[in-house]
Write a protein that holds these residues in place. Structure first.
Motif, PDB file in Angstrom:
ATOM      1  N   LEU A 142       0.829  -1.202   0.000  1.00 55.33           N
ATOM      2  CA  LEU A 142       0.000   0.000   0.000  1.00 55.33           C
ATOM      3  C   LEU A 142       0.863   1.251   0.000  1.00 55.33           C
ATOM      4  N   TRP A 143       1.930   1.211   0.771  1.00 49.40           N
ATOM      5  CA  TRP A 143       2.860   2.347   0.811  1.00 49.40           C
ATOM      6  C   TRP A 143       3.511   2.550  -0.551  1.00 49.40           C
ATOM      7  N   LEU A 144       3.867   1.440  -1.203  1.00 49.60           N
ATOM      8  CA  LEU A 144       4.494   1.502  -2.523  1.00 49.60           C
ATOM      9  C   LEU A 144       3.539   2.051  -3.568  1.00 49.60           C
ATOM     10  N   VAL A 145       2.335   1.508  -3.634  1.00 47.13           N
ATOM     11  CA  VAL A 145       1.366   1.906  -4.652  1.00 47.13           C
ATOM     12  C   VAL A 145       0.996   3.380  -4.522  1.00 47.13           C
ATOM     13  N   SER A 146       0.800   3.855  -3.299  1.00 46.48           N
ATOM     14  CA  SER A 146       0.405   5.252  -3.106  1.00 46.48           C
ATOM     15  C   SER A 146       1.488   6.227  -3.541  1.00 46.48           C
ATOM     16  N   GLY A 147       2.731   5.765  -3.637  1.00 48.79           N
ATOM     17  CA  GLY A 147       3.811   6.637  -4.093  1.00 48.79           C
ATOM     18  C   GLY A 147       4.147   6.486  -5.561  1.00 48.79           C
TER      19      GLY A 147
ATOM     20  N   GLN B  91      16.297  10.701 -25.754  1.00 51.94           N
ATOM     21  CA  GLN B  91      17.052   9.714 -24.994  1.00 51.94           C
ATOM     22  C   GLN B  91      17.438  10.258 -23.624  1.00 51.94           C
ATOM     23  N   MET B  92      17.767  11.525 -23.579  1.00 56.65           N
ATOM     24  CA  MET B  92      18.144  12.165 -22.313  1.00 56.65           C
ATOM     25  C   MET B  92      16.968  12.185 -21.346  1.00 56.65           C
ATOM     26  N   VAL B  93      15.773  12.417 -21.878  1.00 61.16           N
ATOM     27  CA  VAL B  93      14.572  12.416 -21.031  1.00 61.16           C
ATOM     28  C   VAL B  93      14.357  11.027 -20.447  1.00 61.16           C
ATOM     29  N   GLY B  94      14.545   9.998 -21.275  1.00 59.59           N
ATOM     30  CA  GLY B  94      14.386   8.631 -20.799  1.00 59.59           C
ATOM     31  C   GLY B  94      15.358   8.302 -19.671  1.00 59.59           C
ATOM     32  N   ILE B  95      16.605   8.733 -19.822  1.00 57.98           N
ATOM     33  CA  ILE B  95      17.617   8.492 -18.788  1.00 57.98           C
ATOM     34  C   ILE B  95      17.278   9.270 -17.520  1.00 57.98           C
ATOM     35  N   ALA B  96      16.838  10.527 -17.699  1.00 63.83           N
ATOM     36  CA  ALA B  96      16.470  11.363 -16.550  1.00 63.83           C
ATOM     37  C   ALA B  96      15.329  10.735 -15.757  1.00 63.83           C
ATOM     38  N   LEU B  97      14.381  10.134 -16.456  1.00 66.37           N
ATOM     39  CA  LEU B  97      13.264   9.486 -15.777  1.00 66.37           C
ATOM     40  C   LEU B  97      13.719   8.221 -15.045  1.00 66.37           C
ATOM     41  N   GLN B  98      14.686   7.508 -15.629  1.00 69.51           N
ATOM     42  CA  GLN B  98      15.224   6.326 -14.958  1.00 69.51           C
ATOM     43  C   GLN B  98      15.926   6.705 -13.663  1.00 69.51           C
ATOM     44  N   ILE B  99      16.650   7.813 -13.710  1.00 70.58           N
ATOM     45  CA  ILE B  99      17.328   8.297 -12.502  1.00 70.58           C
ATOM     46  C   ILE B  99      16.303   8.829 -11.501  1.00 70.58           C
ATOM     47  N   GLY B 100      15.312   9.544 -12.035  1.00 66.84           N
ATOM     48  CA  GLY B 100      14.314  10.170 -11.186  1.00 66.84           C
ATOM     49  C   GLY B 100      13.515   9.205 -10.352  1.00 66.84           C
ATOM     50  N   VAL B 101      13.213   8.034 -10.899  1.00 64.83           N
ATOM     51  CA  VAL B 101      12.390   7.070 -10.158  1.00 64.83           C
ATOM     52  C   VAL B 101      13.125   6.565  -8.916  1.00 64.83           C
ATOM     53  N   TRP B 102      14.469   6.600  -8.946  1.00 62.74           N
ATOM     54  CA  TRP B 102      15.247   6.155  -7.786  1.00 62.74           C
ATOM     55  C   TRP B 102      15.620   7.314  -6.875  1.00 62.74           C
ATOM     56  N   MET B 103      15.734   8.512  -7.435  1.00 60.36           N
ATOM     57  CA  MET B 103      16.049   9.684  -6.616  1.00 60.36           C
ATOM     58  C   MET B 103      14.823  10.201  -5.868  1.00 60.36           C
ATOM     59  N   THR B 104      13.650   9.815  -6.324  1.00 56.01           N
ATOM     60  CA  THR B 104      12.411  10.169  -5.635  1.00 56.01           C
ATOM     61  C   THR B 104      12.081   9.070  -4.642  1.00 56.01           C
ATOM     62  N   PRO B 105      11.733   9.401  -3.395  1.00 60.49           N
ATOM     63  CA  PRO B 105      11.454   8.367  -2.382  1.00 60.49           C
ATOM     64  C   PRO B 105      10.155   7.615  -2.654  1.00 60.49           C
ATOM     65  N   ILE B 106      10.216   6.739  -3.634  1.00 58.11           N
ATOM     66  CA  ILE B 106       9.047   5.934  -4.008  1.00 58.11           C
ATOM     67  C   ILE B 106       9.143   4.545  -3.394  1.00 58.11           C
ATOM     68  N   MET B 107      10.263   3.857  -3.638  1.00 55.31           N
ATOM     69  CA  MET B 107      10.463   2.537  -3.061  1.00 55.31           C
ATOM     70  C   MET B 107      11.045   2.614  -1.649  1.00 55.31           C
ATOM     71  N   TRP B 108      11.617   3.756  -1.318  1.00 54.15           N
ATOM     72  CA  TRP B 108      12.241   3.924  -0.008  1.00 54.15           C
ATOM     73  C   TRP B 108      11.692   5.178   0.667  1.00 54.15           C
TER      74      TRP B 108
ATOM     75  N   LEU C  28       8.866  16.207  -7.467  1.00 49.66           N
ATOM     76  CA  LEU C  28       8.089  14.970  -7.341  1.00 49.66           C
ATOM     77  C   LEU C  28       8.060  14.468  -5.899  1.00 49.66           C
ATOM     78  N   TYR C  29       9.003  14.939  -5.074  1.00 48.81           N
ATOM     79  CA  TYR C  29       8.963  14.588  -3.651  1.00 48.81           C
ATOM     80  C   TYR C  29       7.683  15.138  -3.027  1.00 48.81           C
ATOM     81  N   TYR C  30       7.349  16.373  -3.388  1.00 46.27           N
ATOM     82  CA  TYR C  30       6.123  17.001  -2.873  1.00 46.27           C
ATOM     83  C   TYR C  30       4.888  16.213  -3.293  1.00 46.27           C
ATOM     84  N   ILE C  31       4.886  15.755  -4.539  1.00 49.09           N
ATOM     85  CA  ILE C  31       3.732  15.013  -5.058  1.00 49.09           C
ATOM     86  C   ILE C  31       3.612  13.647  -4.399  1.00 49.09           C
ATOM     87  N   VAL C  32       4.708  12.901  -4.355  1.00 47.46           N
ATOM     88  CA  VAL C  32       4.681  11.564  -3.756  1.00 47.46           C
ATOM     89  C   VAL C  32       4.318  11.658  -2.280  1.00 47.46           C
ATOM     90  N   MET C  33       4.936  12.619  -1.590  1.00 45.13           N
ATOM     91  CA  MET C  33       4.618  12.831  -0.186  1.00 45.13           C
ATOM     92  C   MET C  33       3.139  13.179  -0.022  1.00 45.13           C
TER      93      MET C  33
END
Length: 275
Positions: free
Chosen positions: A76-81, A183-200, A222-227
């Motif tokens: 539940l914590w994972l899905v909500s983020g 391609q840069m946007v794709g890489i930025a999103l890959q980094i972003g998913v881990w830099m944003t506290p979604i799984m942690w 995105l921290y504000y949004i996930v939070m």
């Protein structure tokens, strides 16, 4: 708000019916020819959630310390983020290639190309609405009844939409001249998913992350949004209880919108020639 931004807003309002129809068609054509059709739009996010849940909860045994005394299953914590991240990622990815995918419309003199990034972003709403409802149902099935706080999901979804739209105007315009941006946007999103506290959980990392780095992580919009999503579904906190973060998020979002629209308008006259 400058004149260019006002013109964009007026154009969106005036062409709202066309945007709606194009967005519906865009959503349908993504999966045209596939036997399962639009079902694929929901399968991939669900599989992603299942993988993250298995790895972090079952394999690693990760636990998070909540701000409330509520004992909550990790799923539940994972899905909500992760639901708002799916929405943001889809909006930015699709918006970046809006002009390239609709190049035949860009070359038409009579067509208002200003609405194309909007079409792509609106097209992503259909899947997002499904997953917001899915999240509410999942919480309900696991014994956590929805309340008024859940309505904030509309506010945070709107915030994601506006932020993603500003970024989409910028990246879609620049990518016409520099395809590597996609391609840069794709890489930025890959980094972003881990830099944003979604799984942690960022609060659990205070002892391991130095103060300056913690501030940088919290500057991620995105921290504000996930939070916010988690506070709507779990912690039961209203968005106005974080005035500083709210002002920062909307200030950053407004800046991205102004930057994106300005760059889009200035490069607009060259789109047809390059495409």
């Amino acid at each position: 708000m400058n004149r260019k931004s006002k013109n964009i807003i007026l154009e969106i309002i005036e062409n709202r019916s066309m945007i709606k129809n194009l967005a519906k068609n865009d959503f349908k054509t993504k999966f045209a020819g596939a036997y399962l059709g639009i079902i694929w739009a929901f399968v991939q996010p669900v599989i992603t959630v299942l993988i993250y849940w298995f790895v972090f909860d079952k394999a690693i045994g990760m636990r998070v310390h909540l701000r409330t005394e509520l004992s909550l299953p990790y799923v539940l914590w994972l899905v909500s983020g992760i639901v708002p991240w799916f929405f943001f990622s889809d909006c930015v990815s699709a918006g970046t290639v809006a002009l390239v995918e609709y190049n035949y419309l860009v070359k038409k003199v009579v067509f208002n190309i200003d609405i194309l990034p909007v079409v792509k972003v609106i097209s992503s709403i259909f899947v997002h609405v499904f997953f917001v409802v899915f999240t509410i149902v999942l919480f309900f099935l696991m014994g956590y009844l929805p309340d008024l706080y859940v309505l904030q999901a509309v506010y945070y979804s709107f915030g994601v939409l506006i932020l993603a739209l500003g970024i989409a105007y910028l990246t879609s315009a620049v990518s016409v001249f520099f395809p590597d941006v996609r391609q840069m946007v794709g890489i930025a999103l890959q980094i972003g998913v881990w830099m944003t506290p979604i799984m942690w959980n960022l609060d659990d990392m205070k002892a391991k992350i130095p103060g300056p780095a913690m501030i940088i992580l919290k500057c991620n919009p995105l921290y504000y949004i996930v939070m916010g999503y988690r506070e709507s579904f779990i912690d039961k906190v209203w968005f106005w209880e974080h005035p500083g973060m709210t002002i920062y998020f909307w200030g950053f979002t407004l800046f991205m919108c102004l930057l994106g629209v300005t760059v889009f308008k200035r490069l607009k006259v060259h789109f047809a020639d390059v495409l």
